[in-house]
Write an enzyme that holds these catalytic residues in place. Sequence first.
Site, PDB file in Angstrom:
ATOM      1  N   ALA A  23       0.869  -1.191   0.000  1.00 40.82           N
ATOM      2  CA  ALA A  23       0.000   0.000   0.000  1.00 40.82           C
ATOM      3  C   ALA A  23       0.898   1.230   0.000  1.00 40.82           C
ATOM      4  O   ALA A  23       0.813   2.103   0.872  1.00 40.82           O
ATOM      5  CB  ALA A  23      -0.961  -0.012   1.185  1.00 40.82           C
ATOM      6  N   HIS A  28       7.149   5.628   1.526  1.00 40.65           N
ATOM      7  CA  HIS A  28       7.906   4.466   1.038  1.00 40.65           C
ATOM      8  C   HIS A  28       8.811   4.861  -0.134  1.00 40.65           C
ATOM      9  O   HIS A  28       9.966   4.450  -0.223  1.00 40.65           O
ATOM     10  CB  HIS A  28       6.956   3.374   0.537  1.00 40.65           C
ATOM     11  CG  HIS A  28       6.024   2.816   1.586  1.00 40.65           C
ATOM     12  ND1 HIS A  28       4.665   2.959   1.515  1.00 40.65           N
ATOM     13  CD2 HIS A  28       6.264   2.108   2.707  1.00 40.65           C
ATOM     14  CE1 HIS A  28       4.093   2.365   2.548  1.00 40.65           C
ATOM     15  NE2 HIS A  28       5.035   1.833   3.297  1.00 40.65           N
ATOM     16  N   LYS A 140       9.526   7.699  10.778  1.00 44.38           N
ATOM     17  CA  LYS A 140       8.138   7.702  11.265  1.00 44.38           C
ATOM     18  C   LYS A 140       7.939   6.579  12.284  1.00 44.38           C
ATOM     19  O   LYS A 140       7.240   6.740  13.270  1.00 44.38           O
ATOM     20  CB  LYS A 140       7.200   7.531  10.085  1.00 44.38           C
ATOM     21  CG  LYS A 140       5.909   7.007  10.551  1.00 44.38           C
ATOM     22  CD  LYS A 140       4.720   7.373   9.800  1.00 44.38           C
ATOM     23  CE  LYS A 140       3.508   6.983  10.593  1.00 44.38           C
ATOM     24  NZ  LYS A 140       3.281   5.534  10.591  1.00 44.38           N
TER      25      LYS A 140
HETATM   26  P1  AMP Z   1       5.340  -0.094   6.327  1.00 53.11           P
HETATM   27  O1  AMP Z   1       4.914  -0.471   4.951  1.00 53.11           O
HETATM   28  O2  AMP Z   1       4.345   0.763   7.046  1.00 53.11           O
HETATM   29  O3  AMP Z   1       5.837  -1.253   7.142  1.00 53.11           O
HETATM   30  O4  AMP Z   1       6.597   0.857   6.142  1.00 53.11           O
HETATM   31  C1  AMP Z   1       7.727   0.438   5.424  1.00 53.11           C
HETATM   32  C2  AMP Z   1       8.834   1.421   5.645  1.00 53.11           C
HETATM   33  O5  AMP Z   1       8.428   2.718   5.205  1.00 53.11           O
HETATM   34  C3  AMP Z   1       9.197   1.566   7.136  1.00 53.11           C
HETATM   35  O6  AMP Z   1      10.611   1.693   7.256  1.00 53.11           O
HETATM   36  C4  AMP Z   1       8.498   2.837   7.525  1.00 53.11           C
HETATM   37  O7  AMP Z   1       9.111   3.509   8.614  1.00 53.11           O
HETATM   38  C5  AMP Z   1       8.641   3.647   6.247  1.00 53.11           C
HETATM   39  N1  AMP Z   1       7.622   4.704   6.230  1.00 53.11           N
HETATM   40  C6  AMP Z   1       6.284   4.566   6.423  1.00 53.11           C
HETATM   41  N2  AMP Z   1       5.686   5.764   6.393  1.00 53.11           N
HETATM   42  C7  AMP Z   1       6.655   6.688   6.175  1.00 53.11           C
HETATM   43  C8  AMP Z   1       6.665   8.110   6.042  1.00 53.11           C
HETATM   44  N3  AMP Z   1       5.557   8.826   6.136  1.00 53.11           N
HETATM   45  N4  AMP Z   1       7.858   8.716   5.841  1.00 53.11           N
HETATM   46  C9  AMP Z   1       9.008   7.996   5.745  1.00 53.11           C
HETATM   47  N5  AMP Z   1       9.056   6.651   5.860  1.00 53.11           N
HETATM   48  C10 AMP Z   1       7.905   6.008   6.072  1.00 53.11           C
END
Ligand code: AMP
Length: 273
Positions: A23, A28, A140
């Site tokens: 998503a 990301h 984040k």
């Molecule tokens: P997730 O898909 O939520 O597990 O996130 C995957 C990676 O993207 C993780 O390292 C999160 O910290 C990073 N991430 C998610 N949201 C953000 C954001 N708003 N800014 C920067 N990195 C993000």
Amino acid sequence: MRETSKRHLSKGKTIGLVPTMGALHEGHLSLIKRAKSENDIIVASIFVNPIQFGQSEDLDKYPRDMDGDMAKLKGEGVDILFMPEVKAIYPEGFSTYITVKDLSDKLCGAFRPGHFTGVATVVCKLFNIIVPTRAYFGQKDFQQTAVIKRMAEDLNMDIELIICPTIRESDGLAMSSRNAYLNPDERNAATVIYKALKTSSELIKSGNTNPAGIKKHMHDMLTAEPLISEIQYAGVYNIDTLDELNEFNKQNLLAIAVKIGNTRLIDNMPVEF
Ligand code: AMP
């Protein structure tokens, strides 16, 4: 995946890994852009890791957007998408878990028992399978970065960890796949999280010397928003240990976790004192 990695590594190529749960949004993609600027080969993984979700959490309804994700990854020039099935990662008989003590029990860990064991375990597996030169994580999820750094150091993992800044919507809300759960009123209410962090950081910069006062300021702002159904934590924390602070250090972490309706949202902001 491992064969592909070996092939690239044996030619002296560097591999940048961006682990995600899909998503995909600009947060990301910012990690991918950074990885792209520093490595020869970019691997993005999409794996909604069941063992990091609690029983009453949103595993079943976690947003999925395979077509959109593929288009975004292609657009960013990602070389390899690693998207294993759950049974490939956790086959029958799987019984080894990584627990990073102390750090995992604080902040989010207190409300999500077992969550960081699930995170550390899957990240360790991704590291072992992909053997990246560098891996990219978002600030984040600050506690996640702390847990992974600890794990990598404790277990002598030879991988450079790069922590990238939080990407926000124009009104300050931190981008998150879970923002998709919010209805328009909730989405509007969610801006209070960033506002509470930002005004707190301004209070500190303008000379407020009392973490308890900052905590009260955050709680007052969050409580004043009727759509916030639960404040899990909000306050000033030691940026290394994640313990709540009575006195500021040079580097400090402002952090918040709330529920808006059933959606759990987190955000944080490092501040210097
Ligand atoms: P997730 O898909 O939520 O597990 O996130 C995957 C990676 O993207 C993780 O390292 C999160 O910290 C990073 N991430 C998610 N949201 C953000 C954001 N708003 N800014 C920067 N990195 C993000």
